[in-house]
Write a protein that holds these residues in place. Structure first.
Motif, PDB file in Angstrom:
ATOM      1  N   THR A   1      -4.106  -1.364 -12.682  1.00  0.00           N
ATOM      2  CA  THR A   1      -3.569  -1.291 -14.046  1.00  0.00           C
ATOM      3  C   THR A   1      -3.193   0.134 -14.395  1.00  0.00           C
ATOM      4  OG1 THR A   1      -4.885  -3.199 -14.746  1.00  0.00           O
ATOM      5  CG2 THR A   1      -4.094  -1.716 -16.477  1.00  0.00           C
ATOM      6  N   ARG A   2      -4.042   1.083 -14.007  1.00  0.00           N
ATOM      7  CA  ARG A   2      -3.773   2.496 -14.298  1.00  0.00           C
ATOM      8  C   ARG A   2      -2.509   2.961 -13.588  1.00  0.00           C
ATOM      9  NH1 ARG A   2      -8.228   4.037 -12.834  1.00  0.00           N
ATOM     10  NH2 ARG A   2      -7.750   4.858 -10.751  1.00  0.00           N
ATOM     11  N   LEU A   3      -2.327   2.556 -12.328  1.00  0.00           N
ATOM     12  CA  LEU A   3      -1.129   2.956 -11.603  1.00  0.00           C
ATOM     13  C   LEU A   3       0.129   2.378 -12.231  1.00  0.00           C
ATOM     14  CD1 LEU A   3      -2.114   2.766  -7.822  1.00  0.00           C
ATOM     15  CD2 LEU A   3      -1.551   4.810  -9.136  1.00  0.00           C
ATOM     16  N   LEU A   4       0.067   1.107 -12.635  1.00  0.00           N
ATOM     17  CA  LEU A   4       1.238   0.500 -13.259  1.00  0.00           C
ATOM     18  C   LEU A   4       1.563   1.161 -14.593  1.00  0.00           C
ATOM     19  CD1 LEU A   4       0.623  -3.277 -12.470  1.00  0.00           C
ATOM     20  CD2 LEU A   4       2.557  -1.884 -11.682  1.00  0.00           C
ATOM     21  N   THR A   5       0.536   1.586 -15.296  1.00  0.00           N
ATOM     22  CA  THR A   5       0.751   2.186 -16.613  1.00  0.00           C
ATOM     23  C   THR A   5       1.204   3.632 -16.516  1.00  0.00           C
ATOM     24  OG1 THR A   5      -0.949   0.746 -17.554  1.00  0.00           O
ATOM     25  CG2 THR A   5      -0.328   2.698 -18.839  1.00  0.00           C
ATOM     26  N   HIS A   6       0.503   4.419 -15.706  1.00  0.00           N
ATOM     27  CA  HIS A   6       0.744   5.866 -15.670  1.00  0.00           C
ATOM     28  C   HIS A   6       1.569   6.307 -14.469  1.00  0.00           C
ATOM     29  CE1 HIS A   6      -1.959   6.347 -19.042  1.00  0.00           C
ATOM     30  NE2 HIS A   6      -2.889   5.673 -18.386  1.00  0.00           N
ATOM     31  N   GLY A   7       1.658   5.472 -13.451  1.00  0.00           N
ATOM     32  CA  GLY A   7       2.477   5.801 -12.300  1.00  0.00           C
ATOM     33  C   GLY A   7       1.695   6.409 -11.161  1.00  0.00           C
ATOM     34  N   ASN A   8       2.318   6.396  -9.990  1.00  0.00           N
ATOM     35  CA  ASN A   8       1.735   6.995  -8.793  1.00  0.00           C
ATOM     36  C   ASN A   8       2.160   8.455  -8.705  1.00  0.00           C
ATOM     37  OD1 ASN A   8       4.419   6.733  -8.107  1.00  0.00           O
ATOM     38  ND2 ASN A   8       4.090   5.025  -6.703  1.00  0.00           N
ATOM     39  N   GLY A   9       1.890   9.089  -7.574  1.00  0.00           N
ATOM     40  CA  GLY A   9       2.218  10.498  -7.429  1.00  0.00           C
ATOM     41  C   GLY A   9       3.698  10.786  -7.523  1.00  0.00           C
ATOM     42  N   ALA A  10       4.540   9.886  -7.013  1.00  0.00           N
ATOM     43  CA  ALA A  10       5.983  10.107  -7.079  1.00  0.00           C
ATOM     44  C   ALA A  10       6.456  10.186  -8.521  1.00  0.00           C
ATOM     45  CB  ALA A  10       6.710   8.980  -6.340  1.00  0.00           C
TER      46      ALA A  10
ATOM     47  N   VAL B   1      -0.539  10.666   1.297  1.00  0.00           N
ATOM     48  CA  VAL B   1      -1.672  11.311   0.651  1.00  0.00           C
ATOM     49  C   VAL B   1      -1.411  11.264  -0.853  1.00  0.00           C
ATOM     50  CG1 VAL B   1      -0.788  13.704   0.645  1.00  0.00           C
ATOM     51  CG2 VAL B   1      -3.251  13.259   0.807  1.00  0.00           C
ATOM     52  N   CYS B   2      -2.450  11.072  -1.631  1.00  0.00           N
ATOM     53  CA  CYS B   2      -2.299  10.827  -3.070  1.00  0.00           C
ATOM     54  C   CYS B   2      -2.750  12.043  -3.870  1.00  0.00           C
ATOM     55  CB  CYS B   2      -3.123   9.606  -3.483  1.00  0.00           C
ATOM     56  SG  CYS B   2      -2.694   8.117  -2.558  1.00  0.00           S
ATOM     57  N   LEU B   3      -2.018  12.357  -4.934  1.00  0.00           N
ATOM     58  CA  LEU B   3      -2.317  13.556  -5.708  1.00  0.00           C
ATOM     59  C   LEU B   3      -3.678  13.462  -6.380  1.00  0.00           C
ATOM     60  CD1 LEU B   3      -1.391  16.304  -6.686  1.00  0.00           C
ATOM     61  CD2 LEU B   3      -0.154  15.178  -8.547  1.00  0.00           C
ATOM     62  N   GLU B   4      -3.964  12.353  -7.026  1.00  0.00           N
ATOM     63  CA  GLU B   4      -5.224  12.198  -7.755  1.00  0.00           C
ATOM     64  C   GLU B   4      -6.275  11.568  -6.836  1.00  0.00           C
ATOM     65  OE1 GLU B   4      -3.398  11.713 -12.240  1.00  0.00           O
ATOM     66  OE2 GLU B   4      -3.953   9.906 -11.144  1.00  0.00           O
TER      67      GLU B   4
ATOM     68  N   LEU C   1       0.827  -1.203   0.000  1.00  0.00           N
ATOM     69  CA  LEU C   1       0.000   0.000   0.000  1.00  0.00           C
ATOM     70  C   LEU C   1       0.862   1.254   0.000  1.00  0.00           C
ATOM     71  CD1 LEU C   1      -2.718  -1.085   2.597  1.00  0.00           C
ATOM     72  CD2 LEU C   1      -2.692  -1.450   0.112  1.00  0.00           C
ATOM     73  N   THR C   2       2.001   1.216   0.702  1.00  0.00           N
ATOM     74  CA  THR C   2       2.940   2.340   0.638  1.00  0.00           C
ATOM     75  C   THR C   2       3.450   2.530  -0.784  1.00  0.00           C
ATOM     76  OG1 THR C   2       3.651   1.966   2.929  1.00  0.00           O
ATOM     77  CG2 THR C   2       5.124   3.245   1.520  1.00  0.00           C
ATOM     78  N   ALA C   3       3.794   1.441  -1.446  1.00  0.00           N
ATOM     79  CA  ALA C   3       4.348   1.531  -2.798  1.00  0.00           C
ATOM     80  C   ALA C   3       3.357   2.134  -3.780  1.00  0.00           C
ATOM     81  CB  ALA C   3       4.792   0.147  -3.271  1.00  0.00           C
ATOM     82  N   LEU C   4       2.104   1.707  -3.725  1.00  0.00           N
ATOM     83  CA  LEU C   4       1.154   2.195  -4.725  1.00  0.00           C
ATOM     84  C   LEU C   4       0.714   3.621  -4.451  1.00  0.00           C
ATOM     85  CD1 LEU C   4      -2.124   2.093  -3.769  1.00  0.00           C
ATOM     86  CD2 LEU C   4      -1.638  -0.349  -3.783  1.00  0.00           C
ATOM     87  N   SER C   5       0.783   4.052  -3.192  1.00  0.00           N
ATOM     88  CA  SER C   5       0.363   5.408  -2.839  1.00  0.00           C
ATOM     89  C   SER C   5       1.512   6.409  -2.861  1.00  0.00           C
ATOM     90  CB  SER C   5      -0.268   5.422  -1.440  1.00  0.00           C
ATOM     91  OG  SER C   5       0.709   5.163  -0.438  1.00  0.00           O
ATOM     92  N   ALA C   6       2.735   5.969  -3.057  1.00  0.00           N
ATOM     93  CA  ALA C   6       3.927   6.808  -2.867  1.00  0.00           C
ATOM     94  C   ALA C   6       3.822   8.138  -3.619  1.00  0.00           C
ATOM     95  CB  ALA C   6       5.168   6.047  -3.311  1.00  0.00           C
TER      96      ALA C   6
END
Length: 373
Positions: A335-344, A240-243, A158-163
């Motif tokens: 899938t969207r996170l893997l494709t477009h990336g997280n906030g970092a 906290v996540c940008l989107e 969860l830390t990784a996907l929200s980074a």
């Protein structure tokens, strides 16, 4: 939906100058404006804007809801409210987990925050970080502790996907979630050993408070804990996540993790006996890599590609997601996170595009406001 657990989200948000990106100590003005308008006028269950440790941030809490569509609406609503009050005070709102620009944050007034500042010294004075906490309802403390014991290996994912905190004091930290590294300087923060029972959990909390290092149960900053105020498990590892769609995904995954763990607890299936040492390494790896490098697979604690680890998470909670009606949301969101990336990844991409940290922060503030209207 009568058997579905309620879920709520707390988001901490940065207050900045919309033009320069500098953090601004505006929380008192924001809270004053919100109070004049009747902040939380529908009662505590409606959510509320709140101050936090630093004057350069503000927090909101959503209502507990059943459906992810409701949660998305709550997040949009409260981001919009906070952004409107920030604009009225001469600032803007940025869903960034750390300030990319250099800052000497100021501590919010009050006895509790003063105690934190005195007790933890430089650690507290530097602690301008913004997290996302997810509350998921549990039926009892016994069930809650059964859940805590069983979700431990999955929390670093969860830390990784929200980074969403690659920058610190004007520099690229080389981490995707530097917030989590700063936060874990606090003595009670981080992963926990297996508790085994609610009695043992509460005894450990009492023993920790009795040392005098902590003021009260609210300062037991475990990665996941029993809430001191609500009948929930509170999962605290995310930036906290940008989107605004990302915290909805995060909440769906947290609820599914809790439900999966509760089912295993009721069935008498034992938790994985992973030690705190390995859990700390998994948390460090997640903070360092985000979704742009290897993670530790929660099933084996060995290195694996982020795609493999997110697939493992989805498989682990698939039945609960399906029962909640959240499977498509989770699959599409991952899938969207893997494709477009997280906030970092987005922050670093914006810096390459703008060539300037100030412009990058100002653009993040614009995106946060645009997302919230």
């Amino acid at each position: 939906m009568t058997d579905v657990r309620t879920v709520g989200v707390e988001e901490e948000l940065l207050l900045v100058d919309a033009r320069t990106g500098d953090p601004l100590a505006l929380s008192a003005a924001v809270m004053s404006a919100a109070s004049r308008e009747g902040n939380g006028r529908d009662g505590p269950a409606a959510g509320a804007l709140e101050s936090e440790l630093k004057c350069e941030q503000v927090e909101f809490a959503t209502r507990p809801v059943l459906r992810m569509e409701e949660l998305a609406g709550e997040i949009v609503r409260w981001r919009a409210e906070a952004a409107r009050h920030a604009a009225g005070a001469g600032g803007a709102l940025a869903a960034l987990a750390t300030s990319p620009l250099p800052v000497r944050p100021s501590t919010t007034s009050g006895e509790r925050y003063g105690w934190v500042s005195r007790q933890f010294g430089l650690t507290a004075r530097e602690l301008l970080t913004c997290g996302c906490h997810v509350h998921v309802a549990v039926a009892s403390d016994d069930e809650g502790v059964g859940v805590l014991d069983r979700i431990r290996p999955w929390l670093p994912v969860l830390t990784a996907l929200s980074a969403n905190s690659p920058f610190w004091q004007g520099q690229d930290s080389a981490y995707a979630s530097y917030r989590s590294r700063v936060w874990n300087r606090l003595p009670s923060a981080g992963p926990t050993d297996l508790f085994g029972s609610a009695e043992h959990y509460h005894r450990q909390v009492r023993d920790m408070i009795a040392t005098g290092v902590l003021r009260d149960a609210g300062m037991v900053y475990f990665d996941a804990r029993l809430s001191a105020a609500y009948p929930t498990v509170e999962i605290r590892v995310a930036d906290v996540c940008l989107e605004p769609g990302t915290p909805v995904l995060l909440a769906a995954l947290c609820r599914a993790l809790v439900e999966t763990a509760a089912r295993d607890w009721r069935a008498g299936r034992p938790p994985a006996g992973v030690g705190v040492g390995l859990l700390r390494l998994a948390a460090w790896r997640a903070a360092r890599s985000g979704l742009d490098g290897p993670l530790l697979d929660p099933r084996t604690m060995s290195p694996a590609a982020p795609e493999t680890v997110l697939d493992a998470l989805l498989d682990h909670v698939r039945d609960a997601l399906d029962d909640h009606g959240d499977l498509d949301l989770a699959r599409d969101g991952l899938t969207r996170l893997l494709t477009h990336g997280n906030g970092a990844r987005l922050q670093r991409r914006l810096l390459r595009t703008t060539g300037d940290l100030r412009a990058m922060v100002a653009e993040c503030a614009r995106l946060t406001t645009a997302c919230a209207v």
